[in-house]
Design an enzyme around this catalytic site. Structure first.
Site, PDB file in Angstrom:
ATOM      1  N   LYS A   1       4.694   9.583   7.048  1.00 50.07           N
ATOM      2  CA  LYS A   1       3.976   8.555   6.285  1.00 50.07           C
ATOM      3  C   LYS A   1       3.831   7.300   7.133  1.00 50.07           C
ATOM      4  O   LYS A   1       2.758   6.691   7.179  1.00 50.07           O
ATOM      5  CB  LYS A   1       4.722   8.246   4.971  1.00 50.07           C
ATOM      6  CG  LYS A   1       4.531   9.336   3.927  1.00 50.07           C
ATOM      7  CD  LYS A   1       5.451   9.213   2.733  1.00 50.07           C
ATOM      8  CE  LYS A   1       5.249  10.418   1.813  1.00 50.07           C
ATOM      9  NZ  LYS A   1       6.175  10.477   0.693  1.00 50.07           N
TER      10      LYS A   1
ATOM     11  N   GLN B   1      10.967   7.327  -1.841  1.00 50.12           N
ATOM     12  CA  GLN B   1      10.931   8.759  -1.556  1.00 50.12           C
ATOM     13  C   GLN B   1      11.859   9.514  -2.511  1.00 50.12           C
ATOM     14  O   GLN B   1      13.008   9.119  -2.717  1.00 50.12           O
ATOM     15  CB  GLN B   1      11.335   8.992  -0.085  1.00 50.12           C
ATOM     16  CG  GLN B   1      11.170  10.417   0.392  1.00 50.12           C
ATOM     17  CD  GLN B   1       9.722  10.890   0.432  1.00 50.12           C
ATOM     18  OE1 GLN B   1       8.793  10.101   0.583  1.00 50.12           O
ATOM     19  NE2 GLN B   1       9.520  12.185   0.276  1.00 50.12           N
TER      20      GLN B   1
ATOM     21  N   ASP C   1       2.174   5.953  -5.455  1.00 48.74           N
ATOM     22  CA  ASP C   1       2.436   7.359  -5.801  1.00 48.74           C
ATOM     23  C   ASP C   1       1.820   7.726  -7.156  1.00 48.74           C
ATOM     24  O   ASP C   1       1.673   8.894  -7.477  1.00 48.74           O
ATOM     25  CB  ASP C   1       3.956   7.588  -5.931  1.00 48.74           C
ATOM     26  CG  ASP C   1       4.585   8.184  -4.687  1.00 48.74           C
ATOM     27  OD1 ASP C   1       3.905   8.940  -3.983  1.00 48.74           O
ATOM     28  OD2 ASP C   1       5.771   7.893  -4.440  1.00 48.74           O
TER      29      ASP C   1
END
Ligand code: GUN
Length: 285
Positions: A53, A97, A120
């Site tokens: 990422k 995460q 997200d």
């Protein structure tokens, strides 16, 4: 033989476009879009995802920060890290995460992320907006799949769409996005009776089960479009999807490979979401 949908190529083209829009953003506003990735603990798979990422951010010219925290961090400390990022004007997107180490409730942590920085799209408010069809972030994997279908000129309108898997990250939002694109959507899961009968009806079949080669050719209709979200390791440690690719490829009209299918698109959509967040936040300030 099916057309192989090349996620790497679609991803490369999309990232080129993001790179150009990022340059324009920097010219106009004097700063780069910024993403903060928070990783708690040392889960090896998560370490790789986070590295990828941050590399992707660099590639398109974003500012990125990786915040590494110890697995035994108390919840209040993690919440205070998020609170700082919330007011940080150089950060447009915040991603924690998953999975989180035991002892940290992902629901509490995710809902502490301000919805306007929730790239997200896991925050309860963004999940609600997806359900209502309001403009907001879309979760990266389903969004990447919609982008691939669009790129390949595969229309969802009026099609029988079957999603196998009902996770909050993939299955459920995938069903919503297909529904918003006017597909007739069925979601299957571990309690589904006559799974094969249902998957065999699909014009578009999305497999998000987490089991290697779970979808076999007898479960697929001739000419179906098959999207494989699986990222499993077989007994030799080789990366495999949820679909028995060799067999299903002979029956499908189009299919995504693993690796090189959905995977690269997920991070690309995270970049899209971060740029979208940056644009919205700049307008508000
Ligand atoms: N872990 C596995 N996939 C994801 C994802 O898309 N976002 C986050 N935050 N964690 C993950």
């Amino acid at each position: 033989m099916a057309k192989i949908i090349d996620g790497r190529e679609i991803s490369r083209k999309t990232r080129e476009d993001i790179k150009e829009r990022t340059l324009e953003f920097i010219r106009r506003y004097g700063r780069a879009p910024g993403l903060a990735v928070v990783i708690v603990g040392d889960d090896p798979a998560s370490q790789i995802y986070v590295r990828n990422k941050s590399k992707a951010c660099e590639e398109v010219g974003f500012h990125s920060e990786v915040i590494r925290l110890s697995a035994d961090i108390p919840e209040y400390e993690l919440l205070s890290v998020i609170a700082k990022l919330k007011t940080d004007r150089s950060i447009d997107g915040i991603l924690v995460q998953l999975p989180l180490p035991r002892g940290l409730d992902p629901k509490v942590i995710i809902d502490a992320i301000p919805p306007e920085k929730d790239v997200d799209a896991f925050h309860v408010s963004n999940v609600g907006k997806i359900m209502l069809g309001e403009k907001c972030f879309y979760p990266c994997t389903p969004a990447g799949i919609m982008k691939m279908l669009e790129y390949e000129g595969i229309s969802v309108d009026g099609k029988e769409c079957v999603v196998v898997g009902r996770s909050n990250i993939v299955g459920k939002p995938m069903a919503m996005l297909l529904l918003h694109a006017n597909g007739t959507v069925t979601v299957c899961h571990s309690h589904t009776v006559n799974l094969k009968e249902i998957t065999s009806r699909a014009d578009i079949l999305v497999a998000a089960v987490g089991k290697s080669k779970f979808i076999t050719d007898d479960m697929v209709k001739e000419g179906a479009v098959v999207i494989d979200v699986g990222m499993n390791r077989d007994e030799n440690g080789k990366l495999t999807g949820d679909v028995d690719f060799e067999a299903v490829e002979k029956k499908a009209s189009a299919i995504t490979p693993v690796p090189g299918g959905v995977g690269p698109m997920t991070i690309t959509m995270l970049l899209e979401n971060t740029l979208f967040a940056a644009g919205n936040l700049i307008q508000k300030r």
